[in-house]
Design a protein around this motif. Structure first.
Motif, short mmCIF file in Angstrom:
data_model
loop_
_atom_site.label_atom_id
_atom_site.label_comp_id
_atom_site.label_asym_id
_atom_site.label_seq_id
_atom_site.Cartn_x
_atom_site.Cartn_y
_atom_site.Cartn_z
N GLU A 23 50.84 46.91 44.93
CA GLU A 23 50.00 46.98 43.73
C GLU A 23 49.73 45.58 43.20
OE1 GLU A 23 51.98 49.52 40.96
OE2 GLU A 23 51.61 51.33 42.13
N GLN B 51 66.47 53.35 50.41
CA GLN B 51 65.12 53.58 50.91
C GLN B 51 64.15 53.81 49.76
OE1 GLN B 51 65.54 56.85 53.61
NE2 GLN B 51 66.21 55.57 55.31
N GLU B 52 64.59 54.56 48.76
CA GLU B 52 63.72 54.79 47.59
C GLU B 52 63.44 53.48 46.87
OE1 GLU B 52 65.50 57.75 45.11
OE2 GLU B 52 65.22 59.35 46.58
N ALA B 53 64.49 52.67 46.71
CA ALA B 53 64.31 51.38 46.04
C ALA B 53 63.36 50.49 46.85
CB ALA B 53 65.65 50.69 45.86
N TYR B 54 63.53 50.49 48.17
CA TYR B 54 62.65 49.69 49.02
C TYR B 54 61.22 50.18 48.92
CZ TYR B 54 60.66 47.46 53.10
OH TYR B 54 59.85 46.74 53.93
N SER B 55 61.03 51.50 48.92
CA SER B 55 59.66 52.02 48.82
C SER B 55 59.05 51.67 47.47
CB SER B 55 59.64 53.53 49.06
OG SER B 55 60.30 54.20 48.02
N ILE B 56 59.84 51.75 46.41
CA ILE B 56 59.33 51.39 45.07
C ILE B 56 58.96 49.91 45.03
CG2 ILE B 56 59.99 51.10 42.66
CD1 ILE B 56 61.57 53.72 42.93
N VAL B 57 59.84 49.07 45.60
CA VAL B 57 59.55 47.63 45.62
C VAL B 57 58.31 47.36 46.45
CG1 VAL B 57 60.41 45.42 46.51
CG2 VAL B 57 61.91 46.87 45.17
N SER B 58 58.19 48.03 47.60
CA SER B 58 57.00 47.84 48.44
C SER B 58 55.74 48.29 47.71
CB SER B 58 57.15 48.64 49.74
OG SER B 58 58.20 48.14 50.50
N GLN B 59 55.85 49.41 47.03
CA GLN B 59 54.69 49.92 46.29
C GLN B 59 54.29 48.94 45.19
OE1 GLN B 59 55.47 53.62 44.35
NE2 GLN B 59 53.38 53.89 43.64
N LYS B 60 55.27 48.46 44.44
CA LYS B 60 54.95 47.50 43.37
C LYS B 60 54.38 46.21 43.94
CE LYS B 60 56.35 49.96 39.89
NZ LYS B 60 55.43 50.45 38.90
N ARG B 61 54.95 45.77 45.08
CA ARG B 61 54.45 44.56 45.70
C ARG B 61 53.01 44.76 46.15
NH1 ARG B 61 55.63 42.80 51.45
NH2 ARG B 61 56.26 44.95 51.40
#
Length: 147
Positions: free
Chosen positions: A92, A80-90
């Motif tokens: 941005e 979930q953390e990885a997905y949230s980081i990827v979503s955030q970077k996407r």
């Protein structure tokens, strides 16, 4: 009691029977003290190492299940953390790309407006030239017709 003595006499038992009985009892207690107690210790030890280990195995199995559940929850949390980081970077990246697109679009729109103004100015110049020529042609035509 007479019947018991009669039974012993009919079996051919005499006073040695009681000596033999005393010897058997003495040997029984001697063997009990020396062998049977050790045998009982061995049997208890065997039971502790076999059947009681089943309880320990169940405890270890439950512990393994808990560790597995903990591992799974931490793995889900990490996903979930990885997905949230990827979503955030996407997100941005998308906002940055949208910003760049808007800048390029604004620049292109301004260039198009400038070119349109230049074209309209040229068109106006050509239009005025054509109208002047039309005026001169019409006056020449009027002169030729009148002549």
């Amino acid at each position: 009691m007479d019947t018991i003595l009669n039974i012993f006499k009919s079996l051919g038992a005499d006073i040695t029977f009681f000596y033999q009985l005393a010897l058997v009892i003495i040997f029984y207690f001697a063997l009990k003290m020396s062998l049977f107690s050790k045998l009982q210790e061995v049997l208890d030890l065997r039971e502790n190492k076999t059947t009681k280990l089943d309880g320990n195995a169940n405890k270890k199995f439950a512990e393994a299940e808990q560790l597995s559940l903990k591992y799974k929850t931490e793995l889900d949390k990490a996903n979930q953390e990885a997905y949230s980081i990827v979503s955030q970077k996407r997100n941005e990246s998308l906002t940055l790309q949208k910003k760049k697109v808007k800048e390029v679009e604004a620049r292109l729109n301004s260039e198009v407006d400038e070119k349109r103004k230049e074209f309209m100015a040229e068109l106006e110049v050509h239009k005025t030239n054509i109208l002047k020529e039309a005026d001169s042609l019409s006056s020449e035509l009027v002169n030729k017709l009148t002549n």
